[in-house]
Motif scaffolding. Structure first.
Motif, PDB file in Angstrom:
ATOM      1  N   LEU A  63     -15.229  29.934 -27.530  1.00  0.00           N
ATOM      2  CA  LEU A  63     -16.501  30.352 -26.831  1.00  0.00           C
ATOM      3  C   LEU A  63     -16.258  30.361 -25.384  1.00  0.00           C
ATOM      4  O   LEU A  63     -16.942  31.236 -24.840  1.00  0.00           O
ATOM      5  N   SER A  64     -15.945  29.060 -24.784  1.00  0.00           N
ATOM      6  CA  SER A  64     -15.981  29.220 -23.186  1.00  0.00           C
ATOM      7  C   SER A  64     -14.865  28.256 -23.056  1.00  0.00           C
ATOM      8  O   SER A  64     -14.608  27.115 -23.664  1.00  0.00           O
ATOM      9  N   ILE A  65     -14.284  28.233 -21.757  1.00  0.00           N
ATOM     10  CA  ILE A  65     -13.375  27.115 -20.958  1.00  0.00           C
ATOM     11  C   ILE A  65     -14.401  26.497 -20.200  1.00  0.00           C
ATOM     12  O   ILE A  65     -14.858  26.927 -19.121  1.00  0.00           O
ATOM     13  N   GLU A  66     -15.002  25.426 -20.620  1.00  0.00           N
ATOM     14  CA  GLU A  66     -15.958  24.267 -19.896  1.00  0.00           C
ATOM     15  C   GLU A  66     -15.509  23.828 -18.557  1.00  0.00           C
ATOM     16  O   GLU A  66     -16.061  23.873 -17.580  1.00  0.00           O
ATOM     17  N   LYS A  67     -14.150  23.256 -18.536  1.00  0.00           N
ATOM     18  CA  LYS A  67     -13.663  22.806 -17.314  1.00  0.00           C
ATOM     19  C   LYS A  67     -12.341  23.041 -17.179  1.00  0.00           C
ATOM     20  O   LYS A  67     -11.344  22.579 -18.590  1.00  0.00           O
ATOM     21  N   LYS A  68     -11.491  23.007 -15.950  1.00  0.00           N
ATOM     22  CA  LYS A  68     -10.056  23.099 -15.986  1.00  0.00           C
ATOM     23  C   LYS A  68      -9.887  21.907 -15.043  1.00  0.00           C
ATOM     24  O   LYS A  68     -10.415  21.646 -13.991  1.00  0.00           O
ATOM     25  N   TYR A  69      -8.892  21.073 -15.279  1.00  0.00           N
ATOM     26  CA  TYR A  69      -8.387  20.061 -14.488  1.00  0.00           C
ATOM     27  C   TYR A  69      -7.241  20.354 -13.537  1.00  0.00           C
ATOM     28  O   TYR A  69      -6.551  21.209 -13.941  1.00  0.00           O
ATOM     29  N   PRO A  70      -7.128  19.501 -12.520  1.00  0.00           N
ATOM     30  CA  PRO A  70      -6.129  19.980 -11.501  1.00  0.00           C
ATOM     31  C   PRO A  70      -4.514  19.848 -12.026  1.00  0.00           C
ATOM     32  O   PRO A  70      -3.517  20.676 -11.788  1.00  0.00           O
ATOM     33  N   GLY A  71      -4.353  18.961 -13.237  1.00  0.00           N
ATOM     34  CA  GLY A  71      -3.204  18.942 -13.909  1.00  0.00           C
ATOM     35  C   GLY A  71      -3.021  20.015 -14.896  1.00  0.00           C
ATOM     36  O   GLY A  71      -1.940  19.981 -15.543  1.00  0.00           O
ATOM     37  N   GLY A  72      -3.864  20.911 -15.455  1.00  0.00           N
ATOM     38  CA  GLY A  72      -3.354  21.743 -16.290  1.00  0.00           C
ATOM     39  C   GLY A  72      -4.311  21.775 -17.284  1.00  0.00           C
ATOM     40  O   GLY A  72      -4.684  22.518 -18.268  1.00  0.00           O
ATOM     41  N   GLU A  73      -4.934  20.573 -17.568  1.00  0.00           N
ATOM     42  CA  GLU A  73      -5.790  20.125 -18.674  1.00  0.00           C
ATOM     43  C   GLU A  73      -7.080  21.156 -18.785  1.00  0.00           C
ATOM     44  O   GLU A  73      -7.546  21.468 -17.623  1.00  0.00           O
ATOM     45  N   MET A  74      -7.709  21.221 -20.003  1.00  0.00           N
ATOM     46  CA  MET A  74      -9.058  21.936 -19.950  1.00  0.00           C
ATOM     47  C   MET A  74      -9.755  21.620 -21.096  1.00  0.00           C
ATOM     48  O   MET A  74      -9.319  20.744 -22.065  1.00  0.00           O
ATOM     49  N   ASP A  75     -11.083  21.639 -20.836  1.00  0.00           N
ATOM     50  CA  ASP A  75     -12.021  21.456 -22.159  1.00  0.00           C
ATOM     51  C   ASP A  75     -12.541  22.735 -22.435  1.00  0.00           C
ATOM     52  O   ASP A  75     -12.960  23.504 -21.768  1.00  0.00           O
ATOM     53  N   ILE A  76     -12.673  23.078 -23.848  1.00  0.00           N
ATOM     54  CA  ILE A  76     -12.879  24.275 -24.314  1.00  0.00           C
ATOM     55  C   ILE A  76     -13.940  23.837 -25.401  1.00  0.00           C
ATOM     56  O   ILE A  76     -14.072  23.115 -26.007  1.00  0.00           O
ATOM     57  N   LYS A  77     -14.969  25.132 -25.515  1.00  0.00           N
ATOM     58  CA  LYS A  77     -15.693  25.082 -26.775  1.00  0.00           C
ATOM     59  C   LYS A  77     -15.485  26.303 -27.697  1.00  0.00           C
ATOM     60  O   LYS A  77     -15.096  27.353 -27.247  1.00  0.00           O
ATOM     61  N   THR A  78     -15.569  25.947 -29.070  1.00  0.00           N
ATOM     62  CA  THR A  78     -14.857  26.703 -29.864  1.00  0.00           C
ATOM     63  C   THR A  78     -15.987  26.776 -31.070  1.00  0.00           C
ATOM     64  O   THR A  78     -16.818  26.127 -31.434  1.00  0.00           O
ATOM     65  N   ARG A  79     -15.907  27.899 -32.015  1.00  0.00           N
ATOM     66  CA  ARG A  79     -16.327  28.109 -33.130  1.00  0.00           C
ATOM     67  C   ARG A  79     -15.319  28.447 -34.474  1.00  0.00           C
ATOM     68  O   ARG A  79     -14.630  29.342 -34.285  1.00  0.00           O
TER      69      ARG A  79
END
Length: 211
Positions: A63-79
């Motif tokens: 659904l969206s990529i909520e946050k990207k971190y400097p090290g390449g990690e990310m928080d995503i929302k899905t369904r």
């Protein structure tokens, strides 16, 4: 018709319609998410059980990529979308870091089962009251589906997986009803035991028998 899906095996069951937030940190899955986002494509979460990657899983839409971190990690929302059955699983797709598989779609039957739903609702009220979480009942739709409550009735991951692969809504409701019929009396007895334990050591005003 079979097709290929990128795969993200996890030790969870994702049900169709469920919203899932994920923190992506492994490089292979960062690659998977980035490519799915760029191509507006989906990926699969097959259930990972003790014996390994299970035969069934759920197709996932980002659904969206909520946050990207400097090290390449990310928080995503899905369904969660539909359910698939894996025909061939590949630990690593050619030229990619992540797994993939040839899958076929499993028909999702959501026919109504009003009698079972009514019985389940009655047991849920007893369960939530005993556990002190009645607020969960406030968000339950009158025409709720089996998948809507599956994560909220104390099932193990193995039981949730069996629910995922049930072919009809009738069978899913029957499985939930059987589960609740077992655990609700246990929970109620446990709560009564707790109350009896609390009384120990207190001054008791007891009415003696008349003889």
């Amino acid at each position: 018709m079979s097709r290929f899906l990128p795969m993200f095996p996890l030790n969870i069951v994702v049900f169709p319609g469920e919203k899932l937030n994920l923190h992506i940190f492994e490089h292979r899955y960062r690659q998977l998410v980035s490519e799915c986002q760029a191509n507006d494509s989906t990926f699969g979460i097959p259930v990972y059980l003790e014996k390994g990657v299970a035969e069934y899983g759920t197709e996932i839409k980002i659904l969206s990529i909520e946050k990207k971190y400097p090290g390449g990690e990310m928080d995503i929302k899905t369904r969660g979308m539909g359910i698939f059955k894996i025909k061939h699983f590949h630990k690593q797709m050619p030229g990619r870091l992540y797994a993939g598989g040839e899958v076929e779609e499993v028909p999702l039957h959501l026919e109504d089962a009003p009698l079972e739903r009514q019985k389940i609702e009655e047991l849920l009220k007893k369960l939530y009251h005993a556990l002190g979480i009645q607020s969960l009942m406030l968000t339950l739709a009158k025409d709720f589906k089996a998948f809507d409550i599956a994560h909220h009735i104390g099932m193990s991951i193995e039981q949730e997986y069996q629910l995922l692969i049930c072919p009809t809504e009738q069978e899913r409701f029957e499985m939930i009803l059987a589960h609740l019929s077992v655990i609700v009396p246990i929970v109620l007895e446990t709560e009564q035991l707790k109350e009896r334990v609390k009384l120990n050591g207190h001054f008791k005003q007891l009415l003696p028998p008349n003889f």
